[in-house]
Design an enzyme around this catalytic site. Structure first.
Site, PDB file in Angstrom:
ATOM      1  N   SER A 443      25.469  90.506  91.389  1.00 53.91           N
ATOM      2  CA  SER A 443      25.241  89.058  91.384  1.00 53.91           C
ATOM      3  C   SER A 443      26.390  88.284  92.016  1.00 53.91           C
ATOM      4  O   SER A 443      26.176  87.247  92.651  1.00 53.91           O
ATOM      5  CB  SER A 443      24.998  88.565  89.953  1.00 53.91           C
ATOM      6  N   HIS A 495      29.993  85.006  89.273  1.00 49.04           N
ATOM      7  CA  HIS A 495      29.120  84.168  90.098  1.00 49.04           C
ATOM      8  C   HIS A 495      29.924  83.122  90.861  1.00 49.04           C
ATOM      9  O   HIS A 495      29.755  82.951  92.073  1.00 49.04           O
ATOM     10  CB  HIS A 495      28.083  83.463  89.216  1.00 49.04           C
TER      11      HIS A 495
END
Length: 535
Positions: A443, A495
Site C-alpha cells: 500500500s 501510506h
C-alpha cells in the site's frame, strides 16, 4: 446471476464439508491420557481418569483487530494445561520449597527467596520444584550474584540455584511433571474492546482482563467436560503451542496435542448444520428465480452469450490486465509476483484469510527492532507480503487501476523506479512512527504511484476539464483511504510516506516526459486537421 449461483453452491459445499467432518468424527475412550499416542489420532476423546496440572499452565496473549474498518481490538489469552494420568503423590514428608532451599549450605552472596531457579538447564518456578520428589533431585548448586549476572543478565541479579533432576517415572510408574506431557488442555479467554482507545487505555483494559482471567481460571473446574475435541491446524493451535514454548524453551510444541473441552452432549455436536446444507442452496435458488422472473434475459443477449466469440472474450480482458506488453510491463509483473508469494504462503500452511504476525515476521515483514539489528532487507521484502486474502485483493486492485492509467504515460522504467522509492519511503515512515509493529503490504508503494499521478495532474499534461475531473476523483480516493486508516489499524504512516515520496517523484519525472507528451499532442492535432491544410 452467476455470482449468486456460485455463492449458493460454495455455501452448501462449505457447510456440507464441515458437517461430514464433524458427524463422522470418532469418539475414542481412553483410560489414561498416556494411551493417546498408542493408537491412531482421532477428532474426539473421552478420558476416564486424568489430572489437570493447573499450576504448570503455560500462557500466551495474542492481539488482533477485526471489523470492517478494524474498529475492534480483540484480546485473547491462550492457556495450555498439562494433562497427566493422575496427581503425583508426595514421596517425602518435607515438601516445603523454602525448607528445601534453606537446606543449602549457602556461602555465596545470593537471595534464596528471589534467586533464579534452573532445573536441568531451564528456568523453573517454585511451584514446579515443589512437585519434584526429593529423591529425584540429584544435586543442587548455587551461583553467586556476580557470576549469575554475567551468565543470565537481569534475570540472575539475585543469584541462581541450579538443580539437576533425574527424569523418568516415579515409583508408581507415573510420569514426572518435568517431562513432556502426552497432551495439553486448550482453554482460551477472549475480550473485545474499541480499537479507537489509546495505547494506555488498551494496556489498562488488558491488565484488568488478564487479572479477571486468572481468577476465573483458578476457580473453574476444567475437568467437568463431557468430551475433548482435538484442536485442528489453525491460528489457535499455533497460539496454544506458542504458550507452551515461550515460558519453557526445553519443551517441544511442534507435535503437541491440544484438546479443547466440550461441555455439551456428544450427540449435539452437529447442531442444525445438516438442514443448512439444503437451506443455503434453497435461499440462493430462490433469489436466482426471483431475479430472472423480473429481469428476464433478452433474446439478443442470449445470442451474444451463445456465440463462441463472447465465450473467450473474458480471457482477452484477463490477458490485457495480467500479461506484460510494450508500455505496460511492470504492473502485471508486480501483481503476479505479489499473488504468487501469497499462494506460496498458503501452500506452506500459514493460512488464507489471514496470516499470523510471527509468520509474516519470519517471511520478511517490516519490524523496527529487527531492522535496527541489521535486517535492512526487510524494507524491501515487506512490500511483497500481505496480511491476508482481502489485504492482497484490495492492494492488487488499487495497483492494477493506477498501473493501467500511469505506466503507459511515464514508461515502465520510471514506473518501476517510482514504485520502489515509494515503497522504501513508506517502510521507513512506518518504522519511524511504529516502534514495534509488524508491517507488510504494497500500500505504501501504491499510494506513491497515486502521488505520482496526483503530481502530474497539477501540470499541463491534461486539459483543464480533464485535470479538474481526475484531480477531484484522485483527492477524494486518497482522502477516503487516509480517513479509513485513522479509524482502524491501517498503517497510515506507510501510506503518507509513500504518497509524499510519490508526489516528489512525479514532479521530478515530469520534465523528462513533457516533451514526449507535447509531440503526441501535435501528432493528434495534425491527424485531425482538414485535408486541404495538411502538409
Amino acid at each position: 446471476m452467476m455470482i449468486i449461483v456460485i455463492f449458493a453452491i460454495l455455501a452448501s459445499l462449505y457447510i456440507a464439508l464441515n458437517y461430514f467432518e464433524t458427524a463422522t468424527g470418532k469418539l475414542t475412550t481412553l483410560e489414561h491420557i498416556s494411551a493417546i499416542n498408542k493408537q491412531p489420532l482421532t477428532k474426539y476423546y473421552k478420558l476416564n481418569e486424568l489430572y489437570l496440572d493447573k499450576q504448570a499452565v503455560r500462557v500466551h496473549s495474542a492481539f488482533k483487530t477485526s471489523g470492517k474498518y478494524d474498529q475492534h481490538f480483540d484480546m485473547t489469552i491462550y492457556c495450555s494445561v498439562p494433562i497427566q494420568n493422575a496427581k503425583i503423590a508426595d514421596t517425602v514428608a518435607d515438601r516445603s520449597v523454602d525448607r528445601l532451599l534453606s537446606s543449602l549450605n549457602n556461602k555465596d552472596n545470593l537471595n534464596l527467596k528471589k534467586a533464579l531457579l534452573i532445573v536441568n538447564g531451564r528456568e523453573a518456578s517454585k511451584e514446579e520444584i515443589s512437585r519434584i520428589p526429593r529423591d529425584r533431585i540429584a544435586s543442587m548448586e548455587t551461583i553467586d550474584i556476580q557470576r549469575s549476572t554475567l551468565m543470565y543478565g537481569e534475570n540472575g541479579k539475585y543469584g541462581v540455584i541450579h538443580f539437576e533432576v533425574i527424569t523418568g517415572s516415579d515409583n508408581q510408574g507415573r510420569s514426572l511433571i518435568i517431562e513432556q506431557p502426552d497432551a495439553w488442555l486448550a482453554v482460551s479467554y477472549k475480550k473485545t474492546i474499541s480499537n479507537d482507545l489509546s495505547p494506555q487505555e488498551k494496556e489498562k483494559a488488558y491488565n484488568e482482563f488478564a487479572e479477571a482471567t486468572q481468577t476465573e481460571f483458578e476457580t473453574a473446574d476444567h475437568s467437568m467436560f463431557t468430551y475433548l475435541e482435538k484442536v485442528p491446524k489453525s491460528d489457535d493451535l499455533d497460539n496454544y503451542r506458542t504458550a507452551i514454548t515461550q515460558t519453557d524453551t526445553t519443551l517441544s510444541a511442534d507435535d503437541a496435542i491440544l484438546l479443547k473441552p466440550v461441555y455439551e452432549p456428544f450427540e449435539d455436536r452437529v447442531g442444525s448444520s445438516f438442514g443448512w446444507i439444503f437451506g443455503s442452496f434453497a435461499i440462493g435458488a430462490f433469489i436466482f428465480f426471483i431475479i430472472i422472473q423480473f429481469f428476464p434475459l433478452r433474446k439478443n443477449h442470449q445470442r451474444k452469450l451463445n456465440s463462441k466469440k463472447f465465450r473467450w472474450l473474458w480471457l482477452n480482458d484477463v490477458k490485457t490486465i495480467l500479461w506484460p506488453r510494450q508500455g505496460y510491463a511492470v504492473t502485471p509483473i508486480l501483481i503476479l509476483l505479489n499473488v504468487s508469494i501469497f499462494f506460496v504462503m498458503v501452500i506452506a500452511g500459514l493460512g488464507f484469510i489471514s496470516f499470523s504476525s510471527t509468520d509474516l515476521l519470519n517471511w520478511g515483514a517490516d519490524y523496527r527492532p529487527a531492522v535496527m539489528e541489521g535486517d535492512y532487507w526487510r524494507l524491501f521484502t515487506a512490500m511483497f507480503l500481505h496480511g491476508g486474502v482481502m489485504h492482497l485483493f484490495l492492494n492488487m486492485y488499487g495497483l492494477m487501476f493506477i498501473g493501467i492509467m500511469l505506466e503507459p504515460v511515464i514508461g515502465s522504467k520510471r514506473f518501476a523506479s517510482a514504485y520502489l522509492i515509494s515503497s522504501l519511503a513508506g517502510s521507513a515512515a512506518s518504522l519511524w512512527w511504529h516502534p514495534a509493529t509488524v508491517g507488510v503490504g504494497a500500500s505504501g508503494a501504491i499510494f506513491g504511484m497515486y502521488g505520482v499521478y496526483l503530481a502530474l495532474l497539477t501540470t499541463n499534461m491534461y486539459t483543464s476539464a480533464q485535470r479538474k475531473t481526475l484531480l477531484t476523483n484522485m483527492v477524494v480516493f486518497i482522502g477516503i483511504n487516509l480517513l479509513i486508516g485513522i479509524r482502524g489499524s491501517v498503517d497510515n504512516a506507510a501510506h503518507i510516506g509513500g504518497l509524499v515520496a510519490g508526489i516528489i517523484a512525479g514532479y521530478v519525472t515530469y520534465p523528462f516526459i513533457k516533451d514526449n507528451i507535447y509531440i503526441s499532442k501535435k501528432e493528434k492535432e495534425l491527424l485531425h486537421e482538414p485535408e486541404e491544410n495538411a502538409v
